[in-house]
Design an enzyme around this catalytic site. Sequence first.
Site, PDB file in Angstrom:
ATOM      1  CE  LYS A  54       2.429  -2.743   7.814  1.00 18.57           C
ATOM      2  NZ  LYS A  54       3.829  -2.317   7.524  1.00 18.57           N
ATOM      3  CE1 TYR A  81       1.007  -5.914   7.719  1.00 15.42           C
ATOM      4  CE2 TYR A  81      -1.214  -5.432   6.965  1.00 15.42           C
ATOM      5  CZ  TYR A  81       0.146  -5.416   6.757  1.00 15.42           C
ATOM      6  OH  TYR A  81       0.643  -4.912   5.578  1.00 15.42           O
TER       7      TYR A  81
END
Length: 301
Positions: free
Chosen positions: A166, A162
Site C-alpha cells: 500500500k 499489505y
Amino acid sequence: MVEGKAVVVTGAGGGIGRAIALAMAQHGARVVVNDIGAAVDGAGRDAGPAQQVVDEIRALGGHAVANTDNVADAASATRIIGCALDSFGRIDAVVNNAGILRDRFFHKMSVDEWDSVIKVHLYGSYHVSRAAAVFFKEQGSGAMVHMTSTSGLIGNFGQANYAAAKLGIAALSKSIALDMLKFNVRSNCIAPFAWSRMIGSIPTDTEEQRVRVDKIRQMTPAKIAPLAVYLISDAAREVNGQIFSVRNNEISLISQPRPLRSIHRSEGWTPQAIAEHAMPALRASFFALDRSADVFSWDPV
C-alpha cells in the site's frame, strides 16, 4: 459528473469496489466490473460476484460488463483494459481496488504470504495502470485512482506485506502523476476506512481489536464512492498526485514525506559526533511507533 466515460473498477464484486462501480454507473459512466470472485486470501474463482454487480447496474438503467481476469498477471490485466475497449470503444479511467489479505506477524510471514499480497495490490495496480497508460497517452486524457491504506502510510500490526504494497502504491501513483502529466493523465490515491470482507478478516481476539472493528463496521463502502467518482471526473482536472483518506463523512488530505528538521556540521560527521550532537538535536522530531488507530483516534460521524 462522469457521463459517457468508460471506467474499469477492479475488485468490484463486493465491498468498496462494488459501491464505486454502482456510483460510477449512477453518475453516467459505463463500467467494467472486474472481479475474479476469490476469497479474502485470494483462493478460489467465481464469476458470480462481478455478474451480480453488472445485473444491479443494468437493472438501474446503467451500462456495465463483467470481467474476471486477474490483475496480478500482466497479460490478464491487459485483457481487462481490452474489455473496456471492446465493450465501450474507449477507456477513460481505472480504479485499482482489487486486493487480498494474508495477515501474519513479520517473523512468521512466509514467502508465499508476502508474494501473493504484493502481486495483487502493488503489481495489480501497476499492471492495470500500465495497460491503460498506452491509450491514455494516445488520447491525451485519463485518470487513475488507486487504493492505498493507512496501514502503509502510518503502520499496523501483522501486515508487513499489505503495508509495503500500500505504501508502494502511493509512490507508484505519484510517479504516474509526474510521468504522465504532459499527456493530461492524473493519478491519485484514496486510503479508505470502510467495512469490507478484508476488514472482516481482522482478528478480534482482544477487546481493543473488537472495539476497532466495531467502529470500522459503521463506515459503509458507499461513503468512499463519491470521492472516487469525483477524482475521475473533469471537475478534478487540477487534482493530481494527492492522497486522501475517507472515514465515514470525513475526507482528509494525507501528508507526504518531506524533511522535518536538519542539522549541519561544517567539518562533517563522525559516528561519535552523530551520537553526541545530531541525534539529540533530531530526537524531538522523531516519530512514535504509531499505528493507524493511534493517529486516527477520534470517531468519525
